[in-house]
Motif scaffolding. Structure first.
Motif, mmCIF file in Angstrom:
data_model
loop_
_atom_site.group_PDB
_atom_site.id
_atom_site.type_symbol
_atom_site.label_atom_id
_atom_site.label_comp_id
_atom_site.label_asym_id
_atom_site.label_seq_id
_atom_site.Cartn_x
_atom_site.Cartn_y
_atom_site.Cartn_z
ATOM 1 N N PRO A 13 0.803 -1.227 0.000
ATOM 2 C CA PRO A 13 0.000 0.000 0.000
ATOM 3 C C PRO A 13 0.833 1.273 0.000
ATOM 4 C CG PRO A 13 0.146 -0.847 2.220
ATOM 5 C CD PRO A 13 0.845 -1.856 1.331
ATOM 6 N N ALA A 14 0.190 2.359 -0.416
ATOM 7 C CA ALA A 14 0.746 3.695 -0.219
ATOM 8 C C ALA A 14 0.765 4.004 1.272
ATOM 9 C CB ALA A 14 -0.094 4.732 -0.952
ATOM 10 N N THR A 15 1.564 4.969 1.647
ATOM 11 C CA THR A 15 1.611 5.398 3.038
ATOM 12 C C THR A 15 1.688 6.914 3.126
ATOM 13 O OG1 THR A 15 4.028 5.167 3.079
ATOM 14 C CG2 THR A 15 2.732 3.287 3.849
ATOM 15 N N SER A 16 1.189 7.424 4.220
ATOM 16 C CA SER A 16 1.341 8.841 4.532
ATOM 17 C C SER A 16 2.066 8.938 5.865
ATOM 18 C CB SER A 16 -0.027 9.533 4.619
ATOM 19 O OG SER A 16 0.133 10.922 4.848
ATOM 20 N N ALA A 17 3.234 9.549 5.860
ATOM 21 C CA ALA A 17 4.044 9.648 7.079
ATOM 22 C C ALA A 17 3.859 11.016 7.736
ATOM 23 C CB ALA A 17 5.521 9.433 6.750
ATOM 24 N N ASN A 18 4.241 11.080 8.985
ATOM 25 C CA ASN A 18 4.213 12.276 9.837
ATOM 26 C C ASN A 18 2.827 12.547 10.410
ATOM 27 O OD1 ASN A 18 6.943 12.658 9.145
ATOM 28 N ND2 ASN A 18 6.410 14.007 7.445
ATOM 29 N N LEU A 19 1.807 12.645 9.539
ATOM 30 C CA LEU A 19 0.427 12.892 9.979
ATOM 31 C C LEU A 19 0.313 14.174 10.805
ATOM 32 C CD1 LEU A 19 -0.532 9.230 11.022
ATOM 33 C CD2 LEU A 19 -0.583 10.285 8.744
ATOM 34 N N GLY A 27 3.042 6.717 10.780
ATOM 35 C CA GLY A 27 2.712 6.455 9.384
ATOM 36 C C GLY A 27 1.392 5.721 9.283
ATOM 37 N N LEU A 28 0.705 5.931 8.173
ATOM 38 C CA LEU A 28 -0.615 5.347 7.952
ATOM 39 C C LEU A 28 -0.642 4.704 6.578
ATOM 40 C CD1 LEU A 28 -3.479 5.272 9.313
ATOM 41 C CD2 LEU A 28 -4.034 7.282 7.917
ATOM 42 N N ALA A 29 -1.088 3.433 6.517
ATOM 43 C CA ALA A 29 -1.210 2.735 5.240
ATOM 44 C C ALA A 29 -2.549 3.080 4.593
ATOM 45 C CB ALA A 29 -1.098 1.228 5.449
ATOM 46 N N LEU A 30 -2.513 3.367 3.291
ATOM 47 C CA LEU A 30 -3.700 3.804 2.559
ATOM 48 C C LEU A 30 -3.953 2.904 1.350
ATOM 49 C CD1 LEU A 30 -2.920 7.631 2.624
ATOM 50 C CD2 LEU A 30 -4.632 6.442 4.020
ATOM 51 N N SER A 31 -5.218 2.868 0.928
ATOM 52 C CA SER A 31 -5.655 1.874 -0.057
ATOM 53 C C SER A 31 -5.388 2.257 -1.512
ATOM 54 C CB SER A 31 -7.145 1.582 0.135
ATOM 55 O OG SER A 31 -7.911 2.779 -0.013
ATOM 56 N N ILE A 32 -4.136 2.596 -1.816
ATOM 57 C CA ILE A 32 -3.639 2.657 -3.197
ATOM 58 C C ILE A 32 -2.444 1.708 -3.204
ATOM 59 C CG2 ILE A 32 -3.053 4.180 -5.125
ATOM 60 C CD1 ILE A 32 -3.394 6.535 -3.223
ATOM 61 N N TYR A 33 -2.231 0.995 -4.313
ATOM 62 C CA TYR A 33 -1.272 -0.106 -4.244
ATOM 63 C C TYR A 33 -0.304 -0.155 -5.419
ATOM 64 C CZ TYR A 33 -4.620 -1.680 -0.770
ATOM 65 O OH TYR A 33 -5.445 -1.746 0.321
ATOM 66 N N ASP A 34 0.906 -0.601 -5.113
ATOM 67 C CA ASP A 34 1.838 -1.086 -6.124
ATOM 68 C C ASP A 34 1.691 -2.603 -6.190
ATOM 69 O OD1 ASP A 34 2.841 1.410 -6.668
ATOM 70 O OD2 ASP A 34 4.746 1.121 -5.629
ATOM 71 N N ASP A 35 1.582 -3.131 -7.414
ATOM 72 C CA ASP A 35 1.468 -4.573 -7.626
ATOM 73 C C ASP A 35 2.611 -5.037 -8.511
ATOM 74 O OD1 ASP A 35 -1.275 -5.481 -6.494
ATOM 75 O OD2 ASP A 35 -1.769 -3.659 -7.608
ATOM 76 N N LEU A 36 3.207 -6.166 -8.166
ATOM 77 C CA LEU A 36 4.246 -6.703 -9.028
ATOM 78 C C LEU A 36 4.293 -8.221 -8.944
ATOM 79 C CD1 LEU A 36 7.758 -6.378 -7.446
ATOM 80 C CD2 LEU A 36 5.814 -5.292 -6.363
ATOM 81 N N LEU A 145 4.696 -2.291 5.124
ATOM 82 C CA LEU A 145 4.859 -3.718 5.387
ATOM 83 C C LEU A 145 3.721 -4.294 6.215
ATOM 84 C CD1 LEU A 145 8.669 -3.818 6.255
ATOM 85 C CD2 LEU A 145 7.595 -4.921 4.281
ATOM 86 N N PHE A 146 3.252 -3.537 7.231
ATOM 87 C CA PHE A 146 2.378 -4.133 8.238
ATOM 88 C C PHE A 146 0.958 -3.575 8.249
ATOM 89 C CE2 PHE A 146 6.784 -4.076 10.057
ATOM 90 C CZ PHE A 146 7.069 -5.401 9.742
ATOM 91 N N GLY A 147 0.726 -2.456 7.567
ATOM 92 C CA GLY A 147 -0.612 -1.887 7.479
ATOM 93 C C GLY A 147 -1.011 -1.093 8.703
#
Length: 311
Positions: A13-19, A27-36, A145-147
Motif C-alpha cells: 500500500p501507499a503510506t502517509s508519514a508524519n500525519l 505512518g498510515l497505510a492507505l488503499s492505493i497499491y503497487d502490484d508486481l 509492510l504491516f498496514g
C-alpha cells in the motif's frame, strides 16, 4: 520448491508519514497499491516491465530499485540472487508524499522473502530491518509492510521497531494529489537542525493526542494534527500545498502535508465530512488536485507464490 522459476506476487500500500506532528515516527497505510510479479530466472537474466505512475522515468536495468533491494536481501542472508523478471504496476503516485520509494523498497523485500521461502525464513523484524537499511528511516516502510497506523522508532542499538495500531472506523481519509512533485531530500533540507523547546513540547503533546484521536476519538483530530516541527519550514517550497492546508484547517478539517508533500491528507471524522473537504478544495485552489477517497489499509504488504504447481 526452489527459487528457480518461482514466481511471487506482491502488493504493497501507499503510506502517509508524519500525519502532522508525528515527524519521522507515525505512518498510515492507505488503499492505493503497487502490484508486481517477480520470477526467478537463470543467473544473469534481467527483464523488467513497468506501468503506472512514473513508468517513463524508471530504469529497466540493474539500477532499478526493486532489483537492488532483492539483491541486497539475498546478499544479507548469504545467498546468490537469481536472474529476475519483474512486471510491476505502480498505483502509488511518485514524488507526491505517499511513500512511493518506501512502497518499492517494501515490495522488493517482500519479493525476496517469497523467493527465499523454504530456504531462509525472514521474520517481521528482519523485513523491517532490511527495509529501513535501504530506505533510511522506518516511518514509511513500517505501515507499507504491516498496514494500519504504525509507530516506528529506533532502539538503543539503532534497530528499527514498530507498533501497529487499529484505526477507529470513523476516520475517513481523503488525499489531494497535485500534478507537481516534491523531492523528499529538498523538503528535509528546508528544516532547521534545532527547534525551540516549546515547539518540541508542543509536538510531543499533539503526537500523543493524535494516537488517541486516530484510535478512539476522531472528534479530536483537528487539534491532534497541529504541528510546529516541519510543515511551516517547508511551506515556501509548496505554496499551493500550504494554501490548501491552511484553508481546510480554517474550515475545521484535520488537513496535513502528506509525508514530504506536496499531497495533502485530510483525516475526516466520517465519509460525509471528507466529501465536504473535497468540495471546499475544488473551490479554493487554482491548481488542479485529484481527490482520492481512500480507506486505511489494515493488511499491509502481502506476498504469495503463484508459480505453476504452488499451493
Amino acid at each position: 520448491m526452489s527459487s528457480a522459476r518461482r514466481t511471487v506476487q506482491v502488493r504493497v500500500p501507499a503510506t502517509s508519514a508524519n500525519l502532522g506532528p508525528g515527524f519521522d515516527t507515525l505512518g498510515l497505510a492507505l488503499s492505493i497499491y503497487d502490484d508486481l510479479a517477480v520470477t526467478a530466472l537463470a543467473d544473469g537474466e534481467l527483464e523488467i516491465e513497468v506501468s503506472g505512475s512514473g513508468a517513463d522515468e524508471i530504469p529497466r536495468d540493474e539500477s532499478h530499485l526493486i532489483v537492488r533491494v532483492i539483491r541486497h536481501v539475498f546478499a544479507s542472508v548469504g545467498r546468490a540472487a537469481p536472474g529476475l523478471r519483474i512486471v510491476a504496476h505502480n498505483g502509488v503516485p511518485h514524488g507526491r508524499g505517499l511513500g512511493s520509494s518506501g512502497a518499492a523498497v517494501s515490495a522488493g523485500v517482500l519479493a525476496a522473502k517469497g523467493l527465499l521461502e523454504g530456504d531462509v525464513d525472514l521474520s517481521e523484524n528482519d523485513l523491517l530491518r532490511l527495509a529501513t537499511q535501504l530506505e533510511g528511516h522506518p516511518d514509511n516502510v513500517a505501515p507499507a509492510l504491516f498496514g494500519g497506523l504504525t509507530i516506528a522508532w529506533l532502539d538503543e542499538q539503532a534497530r528499527p521497531q514498530h507498533k501497529k495500531l487499529l484505526v477507529h472506523r470513523g476516520v475517513a481519509p481523503v488525499v489531494f494529489v497535485p500534478e507537481t512533485t516534491m523531492s523528499t531530500s529538498l523538503a528535509r533540507s528546508l528544516q532547521p537542525l534545532q527547534v525551540p523547546r516549546e515547539d518540541a513540547v508542543f509536538n510531543v503533546s499533539r503526537s500523543a493526542l493524535l494516537i488517541a484521536a486516530l484510535t478512539q476519538s476522531p472528534e479530536l483530530l483537528l487539534a491532534a494534527t497541529e504541528d510546529k516541527l516541519h510543515q511551516s519550514y517547508r511551506a515556501e517550497a509548496m505554496p499551493e500545498t500550504d494554501r490548501l492546508v491552511r484553508t481546510l484547517r480554517g474550515a475545521g478539517f484535520a488537513a496535513v502535508v502528506s509525508g514530504a508533500g506536496p499531497s495533502v491528507l485530510v483525516l475526516a471524522d466520517g465519509p460525509g465530512r471528507r466529501l465536504e473537504a473535497a468540495e471546499l478544495a475544488g473551490r479554493v485552489t487554482d491548481a488542479p488536485w485529484e481527490a482520492l477517497m481512500l480507506a486505511v489499509d489494515f493488511k499491509g504488504g502481502t506476498v504469495r507464490d503463484i508459480s505453476v504447481g504452488a499451493d
